[in-house]
Design a protein around this motif. Sequence first.
Motif, short mmCIF file in Angstrom:
data_model
loop_
_atom_site.label_atom_id
_atom_site.label_comp_id
_atom_site.label_asym_id
_atom_site.label_seq_id
_atom_site.Cartn_x
_atom_site.Cartn_y
_atom_site.Cartn_z
N GLU A 85 -10.65 -7.61 -6.92
CA GLU A 85 -9.65 -8.14 -7.89
C GLU A 85 -8.84 -7.02 -8.54
OE1 GLU A 85 -11.33 -9.49 -11.88
OE2 GLU A 85 -13.18 -9.23 -10.73
N TYR A 86 -9.33 -5.78 -8.45
CA TYR A 86 -8.60 -4.67 -9.09
C TYR A 86 -7.72 -3.90 -8.11
CZ TYR A 86 -12.09 -5.72 -12.59
OH TYR A 86 -12.88 -6.38 -13.50
N ILE A 87 -7.82 -4.23 -6.83
CA ILE A 87 -6.98 -3.56 -5.82
C ILE A 87 -5.66 -4.31 -5.75
CG2 ILE A 87 -6.79 -2.81 -3.42
CD1 ILE A 87 -9.85 -2.92 -3.21
N PRO A 88 -4.55 -3.63 -6.09
CA PRO A 88 -3.26 -4.32 -6.11
C PRO A 88 -2.98 -5.03 -4.78
CG PRO A 88 -3.03 -2.11 -7.01
CD PRO A 88 -4.42 -2.21 -6.46
N GLN A 126 1.32 -1.16 -0.58
CA GLN A 126 0.84 -0.73 0.73
C GLN A 126 -0.30 0.26 0.52
OE1 GLN A 126 3.76 1.28 3.14
NE2 GLN A 126 3.14 0.13 4.96
N ILE A 127 -1.44 -0.03 1.13
CA ILE A 127 -2.65 0.76 0.86
C ILE A 127 -2.84 1.81 1.95
CG2 ILE A 127 -5.16 0.66 0.63
CD1 ILE A 127 -4.82 -2.21 -0.41
N TRP A 128 -3.01 3.03 1.52
CA TRP A 128 -3.29 4.15 2.44
C TRP A 128 -4.75 4.57 2.26
CZ3 TRP A 128 -1.58 9.87 1.43
CH2 TRP A 128 -1.82 10.64 2.58
N VAL A 134 -6.59 4.05 -1.59
CA VAL A 134 -7.89 3.46 -1.93
C VAL A 134 -8.86 3.97 -0.89
CG1 VAL A 134 -9.20 1.33 -2.29
CG2 VAL A 134 -6.75 1.37 -2.82
N ASP A 135 -9.83 4.78 -1.29
CA ASP A 135 -10.73 5.32 -0.26
C ASP A 135 -11.91 6.07 -0.88
OD1 ASP A 135 -11.65 5.78 2.30
OD2 ASP A 135 -9.81 6.71 3.01
N ASP A 194 1.70 12.36 -7.33
CA ASP A 194 1.76 11.28 -8.33
C ASP A 194 1.50 9.92 -7.67
OD1 ASP A 194 1.94 10.45 -10.96
OD2 ASP A 194 4.05 9.89 -10.76
N LYS A 195 0.49 9.93 -6.81
CA LYS A 195 0.15 8.73 -6.03
C LYS A 195 -0.95 7.95 -6.76
CE LYS A 195 0.91 8.36 -1.95
NZ LYS A 195 2.10 7.71 -1.37
N PRO A 196 -0.71 6.71 -7.11
CA PRO A 196 -1.80 5.91 -7.71
C PRO A 196 -3.00 5.86 -6.76
CG PRO A 196 0.29 4.77 -7.92
CD PRO A 196 0.52 5.93 -6.99
N PHE A 197 -4.19 5.87 -7.32
CA PHE A 197 -5.36 5.85 -6.44
C PHE A 197 -6.56 5.14 -7.06
CE2 PHE A 197 -5.70 10.22 -8.43
CZ PHE A 197 -6.94 10.11 -9.04
N ILE A 198 -7.41 4.69 -6.15
CA ILE A 198 -8.77 4.26 -6.50
C ILE A 198 -9.68 5.04 -5.56
CG2 ILE A 198 -10.43 2.35 -6.61
CD1 ILE A 198 -8.09 0.41 -6.91
N LEU A 199 -10.44 5.97 -6.11
CA LEU A 199 -11.32 6.81 -5.30
C LEU A 199 -12.76 6.59 -5.71
CD1 LEU A 199 -9.60 10.34 -5.28
CD2 LEU A 199 -9.50 8.60 -3.49
N LEU A 200 -13.61 6.45 -4.71
CA LEU A 200 -15.05 6.43 -4.98
C LEU A 200 -15.51 7.87 -5.10
CD1 LEU A 200 -16.65 3.75 -2.65
CD2 LEU A 200 -17.30 4.19 -5.02
N LEU A 201 -16.11 8.20 -6.23
CA LEU A 201 -16.51 9.60 -6.47
C LEU A 201 -17.86 9.64 -7.18
CD1 LEU A 201 -13.08 10.94 -7.76
CD2 LEU A 201 -14.22 11.63 -5.64
N PRO A 202 -18.60 10.71 -6.98
CA PRO A 202 -19.85 10.86 -7.73
C PRO A 202 -19.55 10.82 -9.23
CG PRO A 202 -19.70 12.54 -6.03
CD PRO A 202 -18.36 11.84 -6.07
N VAL A 203 -20.41 10.16 -9.98
CA VAL A 203 -20.15 10.00 -11.42
C VAL A 203 -20.02 11.35 -12.12
CG1 VAL A 203 -22.61 9.77 -12.03
CG2 VAL A 203 -20.87 8.73 -13.48
N SER A 204 -20.68 12.37 -11.60
CA SER A 204 -20.63 13.70 -12.22
C SER A 204 -19.22 14.30 -12.19
CB SER A 204 -21.60 14.65 -11.51
OG SER A 204 -21.28 14.73 -10.15
#
Length: 152
Positions: A28-31, A35-37, A71-72, A90-100
């Motif tokens: 629901e949070y992924i626009p 266009q998703i890269w 998104v990756d 300046d690219k919007p992103f959703i990245l999975l990353l270690p919490v640290s």
Amino acid sequence: MATYDAYDKSKVNDDWKTPLYAWKQIEEYIPTDKQIWCPFYYNGEHSLKDLRDIIHIDENFFENDRGDIVVDNPPFSIKKQVIQRLLELDKPFILLLPVSTICYQYFPRDKNIQIIIPPKRINFKADGKSSASFDTIYVCYKINLKRDIIFL
Ligand SMILES: C[S@@+](CC[C@H](N)C(=O)[O-])C[C@H]1O[C@@H](n2cnc3c(N)ncnc32)[C@H](O)[C@@H]1O
């Protein structure tokens, strides 16, 4: 399996595939209007393909600029460079990353950064094995979520 300059595969193990549920739980949070890269290439499979049309090409992320939003799950061994490159673009992103990651000096102190915290540890997959010895979160940039911290 991709190899790139300045990236010595023999020294790192970044080939962890993201399970579909990791994308489903934030769907629901992924626009939907962008266009998703997905630039981080393992073997051509990408679980986000099950949910959305994506651009996913075997090429060097650092030499390309595609889509409206990334998104990756990036290679963690070069996460600093990945974040810096995306901010440069300046690219919007959703990245999975270690919490640290959010504790490092290089982590952007930017009002456009927001985070999504999963309900439990995500288990990535490699060579038929499933494992993670650390927790990951979704770091978002310019995604304009309603809240800066979202607990799933
Ligand atoms: C953690 S894996 C994630 C794979 C896939 N994106 C996923 O979510 O299932 C990161 C992958 O990025 C690849 N990679 C490393 N450097 C890269 C670069 N400069 N450009 C594109 N991919 C790269 C690695 O080969 C590794 O398999």
